[in-house]
Each structure stands twice: as C-alpha cells, then as structure tokens.
Write an enzyme that holds these catalytic residues in place. Structure first.
Site, PDB file in Angstrom:
ATOM      1  N   TYR A 159      -6.634  -1.437  12.989  1.00  8.98           N
ATOM      2  CA  TYR A 159      -6.095  -2.936  12.901  1.00  8.98           C
ATOM      3  C   TYR A 159      -6.076  -3.543  14.484  1.00  8.98           C
ATOM      4  O   TYR A 159      -5.938  -4.724  14.259  1.00  8.98           O
ATOM      5  CB  TYR A 159      -4.624  -2.740  12.568  1.00  8.98           C
ATOM      6  CG  TYR A 159      -4.425  -3.623  11.241  1.00  8.98           C
ATOM      7  CD1 TYR A 159      -4.603  -3.225   9.969  1.00  8.98           C
ATOM      8  CD2 TYR A 159      -3.580  -4.713  11.398  1.00  8.98           C
ATOM      9  CE1 TYR A 159      -4.446  -4.115   8.751  1.00  8.98           C
ATOM     10  CE2 TYR A 159      -3.424  -5.576  10.418  1.00  8.98           C
ATOM     11  CZ  TYR A 159      -4.005  -5.204   8.959  1.00  8.98           C
ATOM     12  OH  TYR A 159      -3.504  -5.837   7.949  1.00  8.98           O
ATOM     13  N   LYS A 186      -5.562  10.752   5.316  1.00  6.37           N
ATOM     14  CA  LYS A 186      -7.008  10.822   4.726  1.00  6.37           C
ATOM     15  C   LYS A 186      -7.520  12.129   5.730  1.00  6.37           C
ATOM     16  O   LYS A 186      -8.727  12.106   6.088  1.00  6.37           O
ATOM     17  CB  LYS A 186      -7.837   9.710   4.770  1.00  6.37           C
ATOM     18  CG  LYS A 186      -8.953  10.236   3.799  1.00  6.37           C
ATOM     19  CD  LYS A 186      -8.956  10.509   2.382  1.00  6.37           C
ATOM     20  CE  LYS A 186     -10.171  10.459   1.816  1.00  6.37           C
ATOM     21  NZ  LYS A 186     -10.057  11.068   0.281  1.00  6.37           N
ATOM     22  N   ASP A 239      -5.699   8.502  -1.064  1.00  8.55           N
ATOM     23  CA  ASP A 239      -6.216   8.248  -2.505  1.00  8.55           C
ATOM     24  C   ASP A 239      -5.273   8.616  -3.815  1.00  8.55           C
ATOM     25  O   ASP A 239      -4.783   7.979  -4.376  1.00  8.55           O
ATOM     26  CB  ASP A 239      -7.648   8.762  -2.700  1.00  8.55           C
ATOM     27  CG  ASP A 239      -7.868   9.974  -1.890  1.00  8.55           C
ATOM     28  OD1 ASP A 239      -6.743  10.541  -1.431  1.00  8.55           O
ATOM     29  OD2 ASP A 239      -8.923  10.639  -2.244  1.00  8.55           O
ATOM     30  N   ASP A 262      -0.826  -1.088   5.215  1.00 14.01           N
ATOM     31  CA  ASP A 262      -1.045  -2.296   5.019  1.00 14.01           C
ATOM     32  C   ASP A 262      -1.575  -2.526   3.384  1.00 14.01           C
ATOM     33  O   ASP A 262      -0.957  -3.347   2.809  1.00 14.01           O
ATOM     34  CB  ASP A 262      -2.177  -3.020   5.709  1.00 14.01           C
ATOM     35  CG  ASP A 262      -2.403  -4.570   5.370  1.00 14.01           C
ATOM     36  OD1 ASP A 262      -1.590  -5.499   5.391  1.00 14.01           O
ATOM     37  OD2 ASP A 262      -3.755  -4.749   5.239  1.00 14.01           O
TER      38      ASP A 262
END
Ligand code: NAD
Length: 356
Positions: free
Chosen positions: A124, A187, A221, A245
């Site tokens: 970001y 992740k 996920d 986000d």
C-alpha cells in the site's frame, strides 16, 4: 467541556454525509468546535497540493479528526490523500468493526467482528517502479528469469516493528472489549519472507496473551471463504495492509454493505475517524447515500473522546432507526434521503434525552 475536532468533509458524496454526521453528533449534546479543512482535488486547484500543510497542522494540534471520503484519481494524478494522511500522521492501526444490526438485510443472522488492519506498510505504500526503469530492470535481474522484461514492479515490505505494534493493538483491543479470539491472516505459505515475518512476529506477541485471548491463524484465501460460510465464529481479525483493505469490503458486505461500515485510524495519541466506503461519486448531490457509516465512525470518535454514554445513546438511536426501517436509505431497502435518515436519528436522540 468542549472538544476541538478537525473536520474534513471530503468530496463526491463526502460533504453531504459529513454535514449530516456533524448535526447528529451535535445532537448528542457533546460540545464540539469544528476546524473545517479542505483536501483532495479542491485543495489541489486552490493551493497546488491535495494535502495542504495546514490540514496536517490542524489534526496534529487537535489530535482528533473526522473525515468524509476523498476521491483518488485512478492510474494517474495525485496519490491517495487517505493513504498520505495515515502515513504523515503515523496512524498505524486501522480498526473496522463489522456488526450486524437487526433490520439490515443480510444473508446472516449474527456477525460481530472487528478488522484490525496494519496501516503503514505492505504494497500500500506505493513503492513502485515503471516498466523499463533502472529499478525495474534491477529487480528483473534479481528475479533470475521469473520477472518478464517490461514489467512494472511494486514492492511489498513488512517489518517486525510495524507487525509487533499492530498485533499488540489487536490483542489489547480484544482484552479491553472482552473479545474471545484473535485470528492472524496471511499468505505465509507462498510469501514466506514478508508474510512469513508477519506470522512469526504475531506468534511471538500472541505468546504474551496465552490464557487471556484465544489465538488462531488462517491463510487469506481460506479466510475469504470462511467468512462467507460462517462469519459468526470469527471475532478480531489482524492482518497486513492490503489484505485488510480487501477483507474490509467483504466484511462490510456481510453486515449490509458499505453504507453501514465505520472505521478509525489510530496512532499514538492521535486518531482519524472515517467510513470504510469511498466518495461514491455517481450519487454526488443526490441526497441518496447512507450516512450511517460516517455517523458510526463519529460514534467511535465520541468513545475515543471519553464520551461513552453519548456514544452508546447514538448507537442505540442508529440501531432503532435501522430496525424500524421507515427512514432508511436505498441500500437498506428504504427511500429516505441522506438528510432524512440523519433527522430520524436526531429525533431518536432527542427522545432519549427527554426520557432521562
Ligand atoms: P465507493 O465506496 O465510493 O462506492 C462503491 C459503491 O458502494 C457505490 O457505488 C455505492 O453503490 C456503494 N456505497 C458506497 N458508499 C455508500 C453509502 N454511504 N451508502 C450507500 N451506498 C454506498 O467505492 P469506489 O466507487 O470504488 O470509489 C470511489 C472513490 O472513492 C475512488 O476515487 C476511491 O479511490 C475513493 N475511496 C476513498 C476512500 C476514503 O476516502 N477512505 C475509501 C475507498 C475509496
């Protein structure tokens, strides 16, 4: 006692919901003096910068700000003022409660979770290099054939310092508000170094809360799916910036949409309150969008200021208006305008005050 708060109305539908929110907050009886300042495209046109120094000075002085949404040009133009504000003021913790109020149309019966999003690093921050720049070529070399020639590059960076403070924030929040569980989301199976560091740091912090708050880990996920299937089993979610986000909008969808999703950005001794949603430009000037998300952000602001009773009364008034379903905006199945929904909340507040 009177508080001084910086008010950034924003653009698009921002000024409409900011105006209604200001009126609603004043109707709680809490005295607030507003320093109204301008950012974004309007500030750019007048002052040559989308984030004038006096805006930052005002927030630094008042230590509290309420902000309507601000449009970010896509692809070209100035970078996000929202992101710049968080960076300049070191508002490292983004808190987004997602609570299902009775009367809201949702596929679920019970959702009450809180997103704690790291706000200061990750993809970001916009460390990016255009195709064929010296930096992009250098990274392509390091990639040893994995990076295609002519690629643009974005840098994902995660530090243990920033991770430690956001995870501590999440656990401290869980303790303060008697939340059951903190779930760390990464992740790390693929991004072994960046998300791997986030996870390793989180585990260390979690050790310190053993026996006080339950701790678990999920891959992003899987988490997206879990939230759709059984959101009621989750409580406090802590995660890096970009995942935070994206999950914020997903979780807003679980509880009725962006129109009812509030948020806050905290630093040390400073806070900025804003809805999750953006400027919804297609509805500008139509008195159409839901003011609830910003009003509930204002409620979080009252709580932060120590006006806990006023915050509780405001939440009760909002919940009653939503439950009755008569004076609600289009996204909640009604036909009331932004102002009319605000008025209905003010009426509920005035009845509570006269009932005391
Ligand atoms: P958005 O959140 O503005 O709107 C997406 C859709 O959600 C709208 O078209 C509308 O259908 C619905 N929606 C949003 N707010 C609503 C409300 N209060 N009541 C009812 N429905 C509502 O997202 P976008 O269209 O992707 O972004 C528009 C602009 O806002 C972009 O420039 C984006 O960068 C910016 N943005 C700003 C912030 C911020 O200020 N913090 C956050 C997100 C996006």
């Amino acid at each position: 006692m009177s508080y001084r708060v910086t008010l950034i109305p924003g653009d698009g539908t921002g000024p409409e919901i900011a105006d209604v929110t200001k009126n609603v907050l004043e109707a709680t009886g809490v005295k607030i003096q507003w320093d109204v300042v301008e950012v974004g495209g309007a500030a750019m046109a007048k002052q040559g910068t989308p984030l004038p120094k006096e805006v930052l000075d005002s927030i630094r002085k008042n230590k509290v700000a309420l902000k309507g949404p601000i449009t970010t040009p896509v692809g070209t133009g100035f970078r996000s003022v929202n992101v710049a504000l968080r960076h300049e003021l070191d508002l490292y913790a983004c808190l987004r409660p997602c609570k299902l109020y009775p009367g809201v149309r949702s596929r679920y019966n019970q959702v009450d979770l809180v997103i704690v999003r790291e706000n200061s690093e990750d993809l970001y921050t916009g460390v990016e290099f255009p195709p064929d720049s010296a930096e992009a070529k250098q990274v392509a070399q390091w990639g040893k054939g994995k990076v295609k020639p002519g690629s643009a590059i974005s840098v994902k960076h995660i530090s243990s310092v920033a991770t430690e403070r956001i995870v501590k924030f999440a656990f401290e929040y869980a303790l303060k508000y008697k939340r059951r569980k903190v779930t760390a989301i990464t992740k790390a199976n693929i991004l072994k170094l960046t998300d791997g560091l986030f996870l390793a740091t989180t585990r260390k912090v979690a050790e310190g809360y053993k026996g006080k708050v339950e701790y678990e880990e999920k891959l992003i996920d899987n988490m997206c799916m879990q939230l759709v299937i059984k959101p009621e089993i989750y409580d406090v979610l802590v995660l890096p910036n970009l995942y935070g986000d994206i999950l914020s909008d997903e979780c807003a969808g679980l509880v009725g949409g962006l129109g009812v999703a509030p948020g806050a950005n905290y630093g040390d001794g400073i806070a900025l309150f804003e809805a999750v949603h953006g400027s919804a430009p297609k509805y500008t000037g139509l008195n159409k969008v839901n003011p609830t998300a910003l009003i509930l952000s204002g409620m979080m602001m009252l709580e932060y200021l120590g006006e806990v009773r006023a915050a509780q009364q405001l939440e009760k008034a909002v919940a009653e208006v939503i439950k009755e379903g008569r004076q609600v905006t289009y996204d909640l199945g009604g036909s009331a305008g932004t102002k009319e929904m605000g008025q209905a909340i003010i009426q509920k507040l005035s009845r509570q005050t006269t009932a005391v």
